[in-house]
Design a protein around this motif. Structure first.
Motif, PDB file in Angstrom:
ATOM      1  N   PRO A 117       0.810  -1.192  -0.058  1.00 31.97           N
ATOM      2  CA  PRO A 117      -0.061   0.094  -0.134  1.00 31.97           C
ATOM      3  C   PRO A 117       0.768   1.193   0.158  1.00 31.97           C
ATOM      4  O   PRO A 117       2.140   1.085   0.231  1.00 31.97           O
ATOM      5  N   ALA A 118      -0.041   2.388  -0.165  1.00 29.24           N
ATOM      6  CA  ALA A 118       0.972   3.635  -0.045  1.00 29.24           C
ATOM      7  C   ALA A 118       1.651   3.665   1.191  1.00 29.24           C
ATOM      8  O   ALA A 118       1.161   3.305   2.206  1.00 29.24           O
ATOM      9  N   GLY A 119       2.787   4.291   1.314  1.00 25.72           N
ATOM     10  CA  GLY A 119       3.799   4.203   2.305  1.00 25.72           C
ATOM     11  C   GLY A 119       5.132   3.716   1.910  1.00 25.72           C
ATOM     12  O   GLY A 119       5.519   3.434   0.686  1.00 25.72           O
ATOM     13  N   VAL A 120       5.806   3.615   2.860  1.00 30.88           N
ATOM     14  CA  VAL A 120       7.516   3.138   2.691  1.00 30.88           C
ATOM     15  C   VAL A 120       7.516   1.673   2.949  1.00 30.88           C
ATOM     16  O   VAL A 120       7.199   1.367   4.180  1.00 30.88           O
ATOM     17  N   ALA A 121       7.553   0.865   1.869  1.00 33.21           N
ATOM     18  CA  ALA A 121       7.714  -0.414   2.007  1.00 33.21           C
ATOM     19  C   ALA A 121       8.813  -1.027   2.629  1.00 33.21           C
ATOM     20  O   ALA A 121       9.989  -0.341   2.719  1.00 33.21           O
ATOM     21  N   GLN A 122       8.693  -2.162   3.303  1.00 33.60           N
ATOM     22  CA  GLN A 122       9.771  -2.735   4.074  1.00 33.60           C
ATOM     23  C   GLN A 122      10.938  -2.893   3.171  1.00 33.60           C
ATOM     24  O   GLN A 122      10.711  -3.400   1.946  1.00 33.60           O
ATOM     25  N   GLY A 123      12.209  -2.490   3.504  1.00 30.79           N
ATOM     26  CA  GLY A 123      13.288  -2.736   2.871  1.00 30.79           C
ATOM     27  C   GLY A 123      13.695  -1.546   1.916  1.00 30.79           C
ATOM     28  O   GLY A 123      14.702  -1.373   1.355  1.00 30.79           O
ATOM     29  N   ALA A 124      12.734  -0.428   1.962  1.00 28.70           N
ATOM     30  CA  ALA A 124      13.201   0.831   1.547  1.00 28.70           C
ATOM     31  C   ALA A 124      13.916   1.702   2.363  1.00 28.70           C
ATOM     32  O   ALA A 124      13.740   1.323   3.648  1.00 28.70           O
ATOM     33  N   PRO A 140      10.160  -1.459  -2.325  1.00 29.61           N
ATOM     34  CA  PRO A 140      10.991  -2.006  -1.788  1.00 29.61           C
ATOM     35  C   PRO A 140      12.466  -1.852  -2.354  1.00 29.61           C
ATOM     36  O   PRO A 140      12.684  -1.682  -3.703  1.00 29.61           O
ATOM     37  N   MET A 141      13.645  -1.530  -1.517  1.00 30.11           N
ATOM     38  CA  MET A 141      15.084  -1.383  -2.012  1.00 30.11           C
ATOM     39  C   MET A 141      15.099   0.152  -2.710  1.00 30.11           C
ATOM     40  O   MET A 141      16.411   0.373  -3.054  1.00 30.11           O
ATOM     41  N   ALA A 142      14.146   1.079  -2.661  1.00 32.06           N
ATOM     42  CA  ALA A 142      14.254   2.477  -3.089  1.00 32.06           C
ATOM     43  C   ALA A 142      15.019   3.013  -2.030  1.00 32.06           C
ATOM     44  O   ALA A 142      15.054   2.811  -0.683  1.00 32.06           O
ATOM     45  N   VAL A 143      15.855   4.102  -2.277  1.00 29.85           N
ATOM     46  CA  VAL A 143      16.644   5.095  -1.474  1.00 29.85           C
ATOM     47  C   VAL A 143      16.050   6.288  -1.685  1.00 29.85           C
ATOM     48  O   VAL A 143      16.297   6.884  -2.882  1.00 29.85           O
ATOM     49  N   ILE A 156       7.670   5.802  -6.111  1.00 38.73           N
ATOM     50  CA  ILE A 156       9.135   5.520  -6.536  1.00 38.73           C
ATOM     51  C   ILE A 156       9.214   3.856  -6.493  1.00 38.73           C
ATOM     52  O   ILE A 156       9.078   3.346  -5.545  1.00 38.73           O
ATOM     53  N   GLY A 157       9.657   3.691  -7.797  1.00 39.94           N
ATOM     54  CA  GLY A 157       9.966   2.028  -7.928  1.00 39.94           C
ATOM     55  C   GLY A 157      10.993   1.296  -7.064  1.00 39.94           C
ATOM     56  O   GLY A 157      12.011   2.141  -6.730  1.00 39.94           O
ATOM     57  N   PRO A 158      10.967   0.023  -7.002  1.00 38.84           N
ATOM     58  CA  PRO A 158      11.938  -0.824  -6.355  1.00 38.84           C
ATOM     59  C   PRO A 158      13.330  -0.270  -7.047  1.00 38.84           C
ATOM     60  O   PRO A 158      13.404  -0.458  -8.353  1.00 38.84           O
ATOM     61  N   GLY A 159      14.404  -0.116  -6.078  1.00 38.59           N
ATOM     62  CA  GLY A 159      15.613   0.020  -6.574  1.00 38.59           C
ATOM     63  C   GLY A 159      15.818   1.322  -7.005  1.00 38.59           C
ATOM     64  O   GLY A 159      17.072   1.758  -7.433  1.00 38.59           O
ATOM     65  N   ALA A 160      14.914   2.327  -7.078  1.00 37.14           N
ATOM     66  CA  ALA A 160      15.328   3.706  -7.378  1.00 37.14           C
ATOM     67  C   ALA A 160      16.033   4.452  -6.483  1.00 37.14           C
ATOM     68  O   ALA A 160      15.947   4.184  -5.401  1.00 37.14           O
ATOM     69  N   ILE A 161      16.990   5.234  -6.718  1.00 32.03           N
ATOM     70  CA  ILE A 161      17.550   6.204  -6.072  1.00 32.03           C
ATOM     71  C   ILE A 161      17.182   7.550  -6.323  1.00 32.03           C
ATOM     72  O   ILE A 161      17.298   8.004  -7.422  1.00 32.03           O
ATOM     73  N   VAL A 162      16.625   8.118  -5.311  1.00 33.25           N
ATOM     74  CA  VAL A 162      16.444   9.612  -5.470  1.00 33.25           C
ATOM     75  C   VAL A 162      17.500  10.335  -4.502  1.00 33.25           C
ATOM     76  O   VAL A 162      17.537  10.094  -3.281  1.00 33.25           O
TER      77      VAL A 162
END
Length: 355
Positions: A117-124, A140-143, A156-162
């Protein structure tokens, strides 16, 4: 084609309702209650499918088509078999694009990779000094770096870096594996997987010894509202000025935009284009695939550049250019005709000598 579970058919839209939403005219009001669920090419259309045609070359395919409805302009309507409903539009291609958005809204931008759901996923990871508005999704895995800001409804998709200090507006989609740094991004922007935004531009000065010395790159990237950037495209930050992509511009996959480039509003840039630094591109410019654009030149509003062209000098507004080096289209086509004629003459002479 077998059932596509990636994009399953819509529950169904009445043709009468669809026509109203598209601003199209249903040629026969008796067809208003027919239901369309999907889009398809004319050649393999089945019951429930919507198609479109732009020319008479589809005549043979129409004879065997089982489509529920076809979008076309009034001049082509007599070609449509009576069993198929006709939606009349002065701009059938545009109407078909809008119909696709209605039937397949999830296909209009990269989908979420997880069901979080909307919010910060586990692992991000979101830096404590970052600021997220309501209804932001971080997969997950976004920074998300220090001081970054992300607007409401963005994902912000998985593994993306902002990166630190980046600003992303509202209702944006940043897909998997994207990296963004030194950038200000407007609202409703789509950036596809693997794109790189805001890294160093390519700038070096001659060294005292053989080799080169890196020139500092301290500008930004500014991406305005409603821009779409394709997969694995790179947009370098400016050296001291900004790299700017104007409102509504659409950039395909694997395009290189150099430092300090300024692209106007509502441009279309196709895959494989390379734009060297400090180029100025006006509004409504269209650039074909694999074209190369020299640095420090200006391309005027509404210009069109053919695929695989090499642009080495300014192009006036509204002109069509092509070739290497790029020149007015009429000159390019004349040159190509002369080359083809000379080649044909040489072949004929060689054939005559062989005899």
């Amino acid at each position: 084609m077998e059932h596509n579970w990636f994009f399953p058919p819509h529950d169904g839209v009445r043709l009468g309702d669809l026509a109203a939403r598209l601003g199209a005219e249903l040629a026969d009001a008796a067809h208003a209650d027919r239901i369309v669920r999907s889009v398809s090419p004319v050649s393999r259309a089945k019951d429930g499918d919507l198609c479109y045609i732009l020319s008479r070359k589809f005549r043979a395919e129409l004879e065997t088509s089982e489509a529920t409805a076809i979008l076309c302009d009034r001049a082509l309507a007599p070609l449509i078999p009576s069993k198929i409903a006709v939606l009349l539009s002065t701009r059938p291609h545009t109407a078909f694009a809008r119909a696709g958005e209605i039937l397949y809204p999830a296909a209009m931008r990269p989908e979420a990779m997880t069901s979080s759901p909307a919010g910060v996923a586990q692992g991000a990871y979101v830096d404590p000094q970052a600021r997220l508005e309501n209804n932001v999704s971080i997969e997950p895995m976004a920074v998300i770096g220090r001081g970054a800001e992300i607007g409401e409804g963005s994902r912000i998709g998985p593994g993306a870096i902002v990166g630190a200090g980046v600003r992303i507006g509202r209702d944006c989609t940043i897909a998997a594996g994207v990296t963004i740094q030194c950038a200000l991004i407007g609202n409703n922007v789509i950036i596809h997987p693997g794109a790189r935004i805001g890294q160093d531009g390519f700038g070096y000065a001659p060294g005292l010894r053989p080799g080169m010395i890196k020139i500092v790159q301290i500008g930004r990237v500014i991406i305005q509202d409603h821009v779409e950037i394709g997969a694995n495209t790179t947009v370098d930050r400016g050296t001291m000025d900004d790299t700017v992509i104007g409102e509504g511009t659409k950039i395909d996959n694997q395009v290189q935009v150099g430092h300090n480039v300024r692209i106007g509003r509502h441009c279309g840039i196709v895959s494989g284009v390379g734009i060297a630094g400090s180029t100025r591109i006006g509004d409504g410019v269209m650039i074909g695939g694999a074209a190369g654009i020299n640095g420090h030149i200006t391309i005027g509003d509404g210009a069109q550049i053919a695929a695989m062209s090499g642009v080495v000098a300014d192009i006036p507004p509204g002109e069509k250019y092509g070739g290497i080096p790029a020149r007015p289209m009429r000159d390019f086509l004349r040159d190509m005709a002369e080359i083809a004629m000379r080649s044909s003459t040489r072949v004929q002479k060689k054939g005559g000598n062989d005899e």
